[in-house]
Design a protein around this motif. Sequence first.
Motif, short mmCIF file in Angstrom:
data_model
loop_
_atom_site.label_atom_id
_atom_site.label_comp_id
_atom_site.label_asym_id
_atom_site.label_seq_id
_atom_site.Cartn_x
_atom_site.Cartn_y
_atom_site.Cartn_z
N PRO A 1 51.54 122.96 129.23
CA PRO A 1 52.93 122.49 129.24
C PRO A 1 53.14 121.47 128.12
CG PRO A 1 52.03 122.47 131.46
CD PRO A 1 50.88 122.74 130.52
N GLY A 2 54.30 121.53 127.51
CA GLY A 2 54.63 120.61 126.42
C GLY A 2 55.66 121.24 125.51
N THR A 3 55.91 120.60 124.39
CA THR A 3 56.89 121.07 123.42
C THR A 3 56.22 121.18 122.06
OG1 THR A 3 58.69 120.02 124.64
CG2 THR A 3 59.13 120.59 122.33
N THR A 4 56.48 122.26 121.36
CA THR A 4 55.94 122.44 120.01
C THR A 4 56.96 123.17 119.15
OG1 THR A 4 54.03 123.21 118.73
CG2 THR A 4 54.81 124.67 120.49
N ARG B 1 59.55 125.00 124.45
CA ARG B 1 59.19 124.14 125.58
C ARG B 1 58.42 125.00 126.57
NH1 ARG B 1 65.05 122.02 125.66
NH2 ARG B 1 64.89 120.30 124.18
N VAL B 2 57.20 124.60 126.86
CA VAL B 2 56.34 125.35 127.78
C VAL B 2 56.26 124.59 129.09
CG1 VAL B 2 54.07 126.35 128.17
CG2 VAL B 2 55.03 126.32 125.85
N GLN B 3 56.58 125.29 130.18
CA GLN B 3 56.51 124.71 131.53
C GLN B 3 55.38 125.37 132.30
OE1 GLN B 3 60.36 125.64 133.11
NE2 GLN B 3 61.35 123.90 132.12
N ASP B 4 54.86 124.66 133.31
CA ASP B 4 53.86 125.26 134.19
C ASP B 4 54.43 126.50 134.84
OD1 ASP B 4 51.46 123.85 134.10
OD2 ASP B 4 52.28 122.23 135.32
N ASP B 5 53.62 127.53 134.94
CA ASP B 5 53.99 128.75 135.64
C ASP B 5 53.76 128.50 137.13
OD1 ASP B 5 54.36 131.24 136.74
OD2 ASP B 5 53.02 132.28 135.35
N PRO B 6 54.81 128.52 137.95
CA PRO B 6 54.63 128.24 139.37
C PRO B 6 53.74 129.27 140.09
CG PRO B 6 56.93 128.82 138.89
CD PRO B 6 56.19 128.79 137.60
N ALA B 7 53.56 130.45 139.50
CA ALA B 7 52.73 131.48 140.12
C ALA B 7 51.25 131.24 139.87
CB ALA B 7 53.13 132.85 139.59
N ARG B 8 50.90 130.31 138.97
CA ARG B 8 49.48 130.07 138.64
C ARG B 8 48.88 129.06 139.55
NH1 ARG B 8 48.64 129.67 132.30
NH2 ARG B 8 47.44 131.55 132.27
N THR C 1 62.73 127.86 126.30
CA THR C 1 61.84 127.40 127.37
C THR C 1 61.16 128.60 127.98
OG1 THR C 1 63.29 125.51 127.83
CG2 THR C 1 61.72 126.13 129.55
N VAL C 2 59.82 128.55 128.05
CA VAL C 2 59.02 129.64 128.60
C VAL C 2 57.97 129.07 129.55
CG1 VAL C 2 59.35 131.12 126.57
CG2 VAL C 2 57.36 129.61 126.70
N GLN C 3 57.34 129.94 130.31
CA GLN C 3 56.28 129.55 131.23
C GLN C 3 54.93 129.60 130.51
OE1 GLN C 3 57.06 128.60 134.45
NE2 GLN C 3 59.16 128.91 133.72
N ALA D 1 52.04 126.97 114.69
CA ALA D 1 52.51 126.07 115.74
C ALA D 1 52.14 124.64 115.38
CB ALA D 1 51.89 126.45 117.08
N ASP D 2 53.05 123.71 115.62
CA ASP D 2 52.77 122.30 115.38
C ASP D 2 51.67 121.79 116.31
OD1 ASP D 2 54.87 122.37 113.56
OD2 ASP D 2 56.31 121.46 114.94
N ASP D 3 51.64 122.30 117.53
CA ASP D 3 50.65 121.86 118.52
C ASP D 3 49.91 123.08 119.08
OD1 ASP D 3 49.13 120.84 120.59
OD2 ASP D 3 50.74 119.59 121.40
N PRO D 4 48.72 123.39 118.56
CA PRO D 4 47.99 124.56 119.04
C PRO D 4 47.51 124.44 120.48
CG PRO D 4 46.73 123.39 117.35
CD PRO D 4 48.06 122.73 117.45
N GLU D 5 47.55 123.24 121.06
CA GLU D 5 47.21 123.09 122.48
C GLU D 5 48.32 123.67 123.36
OE1 GLU D 5 44.32 121.77 123.76
OE2 GLU D 5 43.63 121.71 121.68
N VAL D 6 49.55 123.66 122.85
CA VAL D 6 50.69 124.20 123.58
C VAL D 6 50.86 125.69 123.27
CG1 VAL D 6 53.21 124.06 123.91
CG2 VAL D 6 51.84 121.96 123.67
N ALA D 7 50.81 126.05 121.99
CA ALA D 7 50.99 127.44 121.55
C ALA D 7 49.79 127.84 120.70
CB ALA D 7 52.28 127.59 120.76
N ASP D 8 48.92 128.63 121.26
CA ASP D 8 47.70 129.07 120.57
C ASP D 8 48.01 130.34 119.77
OD1 ASP D 8 45.01 129.41 119.85
OD2 ASP D 8 44.61 130.62 121.64
#
Length: 137
Positions: A99-102, A130-137, A43-45, A71-78
């Motif tokens: 945010p999402g899972t790939t 698993r990509v989560q929103d970065d709370p600092a953004r 899990t990363v931001q 990456a399976d989903d380039p919208e999540v991991a470019d």
Amino acid sequence: MRLSALLTVPLAVGALLGGAASPAAADVGGVTLTNADNGRTLTVQSGTDLQVRLAGSRSAHATWTWSPPTADDPEVADRVAALTSEDGSAMADFRMQEPGTTGITAYERCVPRAARACPHLVVLWKVTIRVQDDPAR
């Protein structure tokens, strides 16, 4: 050869790559994953840079060579960079976006030297991100 026709041998991964998964190493600007991270879930931001570095291997008869990680989903991991080398190694750099899972996958196969033969198998390397929103953004 179509992807659906590839024979994957998940149990062979441990034997070929040297055992159990290890934690991802923190790297300047992100996370680096290697052969040993196969099967991990991480899990990363969003905004995190992720590097995949897979080491190939050579013998007198063949080279075990990796495909460039995708990456399976380039919208999540470019994927922003990818390359392979003569020694069978492959690398790719990803920027975690939405945010999402790939899954990030690569395949290792045997490439024989002249007048030699290889086993007819392909080894799957896969991590789940698993990509989560970065709370600092």
